[in-house]
Design a protein around this motif. Structure first.
Motif, PDB file in Angstrom:
ATOM      1  N   LEU A 174       2.848  -2.675  -3.845  1.00 41.23           N
ATOM      2  CA  LEU A 174       2.299  -2.169  -5.104  1.00 41.23           C
ATOM      3  C   LEU A 174       2.033  -0.687  -4.906  1.00 41.23           C
ATOM      4  N   THR A 175       2.664   0.155  -5.742  1.00 46.00           N
ATOM      5  CA  THR A 175       2.515   1.604  -5.631  1.00 46.00           C
ATOM      6  C   THR A 175       1.942   2.151  -6.934  1.00 46.00           C
ATOM      7  N   LEU A 176       0.924   2.990  -6.811  1.00 43.54           N
ATOM      8  CA  LEU A 176       0.280   3.627  -7.962  1.00 43.54           C
ATOM      9  C   LEU A 176       0.522   5.125  -7.887  1.00 43.54           C
ATOM     10  N   GLU A 177       0.853   5.719  -9.019  1.00 41.09           N
ATOM     11  CA  GLU A 177       0.990   7.167  -9.139  1.00 41.09           C
ATOM     12  C   GLU A 177      -0.025   7.613 -10.181  1.00 41.09           C
ATOM     13  N   ILE A 178      -0.952   8.474  -9.799  1.00 39.67           N
ATOM     14  CA  ILE A 178      -1.983   8.970 -10.707  1.00 39.67           C
ATOM     15  C   ILE A 178      -1.745  10.460 -10.907  1.00 39.67           C
ATOM     16  N   GLU A 179      -1.652  10.867 -12.173  1.00 34.25           N
ATOM     17  CA  GLU A 179      -1.355  12.249 -12.528  1.00 34.25           C
ATOM     18  C   GLU A 179      -2.581  12.875 -13.186  1.00 34.25           C
ATOM     19  N   ASN A 180      -3.046  13.987 -12.642  1.00 35.27           N
ATOM     20  CA  ASN A 180      -4.184  14.669 -13.228  1.00 35.27           C
ATOM     21  C   ASN A 180      -3.728  15.911 -13.968  1.00 35.27           C
ATOM     22  N   GLY A 181      -4.213  16.048 -15.204  1.00 30.69           N
ATOM     23  CA  GLY A 181      -3.960  17.264 -15.965  1.00 30.69           C
ATOM     24  C   GLY A 181      -5.016  18.301 -15.624  1.00 30.69           C
ATOM     25  N   THR A 182      -6.228  18.088 -16.140  1.00 31.15           N
ATOM     26  CA  THR A 182      -7.339  18.999 -15.879  1.00 31.15           C
ATOM     27  C   THR A 182      -8.586  18.201 -15.564  1.00 31.15           C
ATOM     28  N   GLY A 183      -9.570  18.863 -14.930  1.00 27.71           N
ATOM     29  CA  GLY A 183     -10.836  18.214 -14.618  1.00 27.71           C
ATOM     30  C   GLY A 183     -10.696  17.184 -13.506  1.00 27.71           C
ATOM     31  N   GLY A 184     -11.715  16.312 -13.418  1.00 30.31           N
ATOM     32  CA  GLY A 184     -11.695  15.270 -12.401  1.00 30.31           C
ATOM     33  C   GLY A 184     -10.685  14.189 -12.721  1.00 30.31           C
ATOM     34  N   PHE A 185     -10.399  13.356 -11.728  1.00 29.83           N
ATOM     35  CA  PHE A 185      -9.468  12.255 -11.974  1.00 29.83           C
ATOM     36  C   PHE A 185      -9.752  11.113 -11.014  1.00 29.83           C
ATOM     37  N   GLY A 186      -9.172   9.969 -11.307  1.00 33.40           N
ATOM     38  CA  GLY A 186      -9.328   8.796 -10.459  1.00 33.40           C
ATOM     39  C   GLY A 186      -8.665   7.606 -11.120  1.00 33.40           C
ATOM     40  N   PHE A 187      -8.874   6.427 -10.526  1.00 41.80           N
ATOM     41  CA  PHE A 187      -8.286   5.213 -11.082  1.00 41.80           C
ATOM     42  C   PHE A 187      -9.095   3.988 -10.673  1.00 41.80           C
ATOM     43  N   TYR A 188      -8.877   2.915 -11.393  1.00 46.51           N
ATOM     44  CA  TYR A 188      -9.416   1.596 -11.079  1.00 46.51           C
ATOM     45  C   TYR A 188      -8.222   0.662 -10.918  1.00 46.51           C
ATOM     46  N   CYS A 189      -8.252  -0.176  -9.913  1.00 45.51           N
ATOM     47  CA  CYS A 189      -7.219  -1.192  -9.733  1.00 45.51           C
ATOM     48  C   CYS A 189      -7.881  -2.380  -9.047  1.00 45.51           C
ATOM     49  N   ARG A 190      -8.058  -3.452  -9.810  1.00 42.83           N
ATOM     50  CA  ARG A 190      -8.758  -4.617  -9.267  1.00 42.83           C
ATOM     51  C   ARG A 190      -7.927  -5.873  -9.503  1.00 42.83           C
ATOM     52  N   LEU A 191      -7.614  -6.573  -8.405  1.00 38.56           N
ATOM     53  CA  LEU A 191      -6.904  -7.843  -8.511  1.00 38.56           C
ATOM     54  C   LEU A 191      -7.892  -8.906  -8.951  1.00 38.56           C
ATOM     55  N   LEU A 192      -7.539  -9.671  -9.971  1.00 36.40           N
ATOM     56  CA  LEU A 192      -8.435 -10.681 -10.520  1.00 36.40           C
ATOM     57  C   LEU A 192      -8.119 -12.076 -10.003  1.00 36.40           C
ATOM     58  N   ASP A 193      -7.119 -12.183  -9.140  1.00 41.31           N
ATOM     59  CA  ASP A 193      -6.767 -13.438  -8.486  1.00 41.31           C
ATOM     60  C   ASP A 193      -6.804 -13.205  -6.977  1.00 41.31           C
ATOM     61  N   ALA A 194      -7.137 -14.239  -6.222  1.00 40.54           N
ATOM     62  CA  ALA A 194      -7.175 -14.120  -4.773  1.00 40.54           C
ATOM     63  C   ALA A 194      -5.762 -13.956  -4.223  1.00 40.54           C
ATOM     64  N   VAL A 195      -5.580 -12.927  -3.402  1.00 43.76           N
ATOM     65  CA  VAL A 195      -4.295 -12.672  -2.764  1.00 43.76           C
ATOM     66  C   VAL A 195      -4.563 -11.849  -1.510  1.00 43.76           C
ATOM     67  N   GLU A 196      -3.782 -12.077  -0.471  1.00 44.87           N
ATOM     68  CA  GLU A 196      -3.922 -11.306   0.757  1.00 44.87           C
ATOM     69  C   GLU A 196      -3.409  -9.894   0.516  1.00 44.87           C
ATOM     70  N   ALA A 197      -4.163  -8.900   0.965  1.00 48.03           N
ATOM     71  CA  ALA A 197      -3.766  -7.497   0.801  1.00 48.03           C
ATOM     72  C   ALA A 197      -3.848  -6.785   2.144  1.00 48.03           C
ATOM     73  N   SER A 198      -2.960  -5.806   2.346  1.00 46.58           N
ATOM     74  CA  SER A 198      -2.935  -5.068   3.591  1.00 46.58           C
ATOM     75  C   SER A 198      -2.379  -3.671   3.339  1.00 46.58           C
ATOM     76  N   SER A 199      -2.795  -2.719   4.170  1.00 47.27           N
ATOM     77  CA  SER A 199      -2.237  -1.368   4.055  1.00 47.27           C
ATOM     78  C   SER A 199      -0.823  -1.309   4.623  1.00 47.27           C
ATOM     79  N   ALA A 200      -0.446  -2.318   5.418  1.00 44.91           N
ATOM     80  CA  ALA A 200       0.917  -2.415   5.953  1.00 44.91           C
ATOM     81  C   ALA A 200       1.232  -3.889   6.161  1.00 44.91           C
ATOM     82  N   PRO A 201       2.430  -4.326   5.780  1.00 42.10           N
ATOM     83  CA  PRO A 201       2.762  -5.740   5.985  1.00 42.10           C
ATOM     84  C   PRO A 201       2.820  -6.070   7.465  1.00 42.10           C
ATOM     85  N   ARG A 202       2.406  -7.279   7.803  1.00 35.15           N
ATOM     86  CA  ARG A 202       2.400  -7.676   9.214  1.00 35.15           C
ATOM     87  C   ARG A 202       3.661  -8.398   9.573  1.00 35.15           C
TER      88      ARG A 202
END
Length: 96
Positions: A68-96
């Protein structure tokens, strides 16, 4: 440093025992694109504030690891994002 006219990426790997849909609540300040593997599943380039319930995505996971890849584009001012999985699933920063 200024964050104006900035593009940032976030990535996580999700693991499913079998193919299934997983719900994800997503919101961004400002524009964003979301990919599951190589498939673009969401795009909104509007200048706006981040809302944790801006959109509800159904991520169609294949069996095994899914990127899952997210691209967030900021125009002006502060920026950020929310991304919350609503179902249980294993997550990792790198696949094992």
């Amino acid at each position: 440093e200024s964050t104006e006219a900035t593009l940032v990426y976030a990535q996580v790997f999700l693991r499913a025992e079998q193919a299934r849909g997983v719900l994800c609540a997503f919101g961004s300040d400002d524009g964003a694109r979301v990919w599951l593997g190589e498939k673009l599943v969401y795009e909104n380039r509007a200048a706006k504030s981040a809302n944790p319930l801006e959109t509800l995505l159904t991520l169609e996971l294949a069996a095994g690891w899914n990127r899952l890849t997210l691209e967030i584009e900021n125009g002006t001012g502060g920026f950020g994002f929310y991304c919350r999985l609503l179902d249980a699933v294993e997550a990792s920063s790198a696949p094992r």
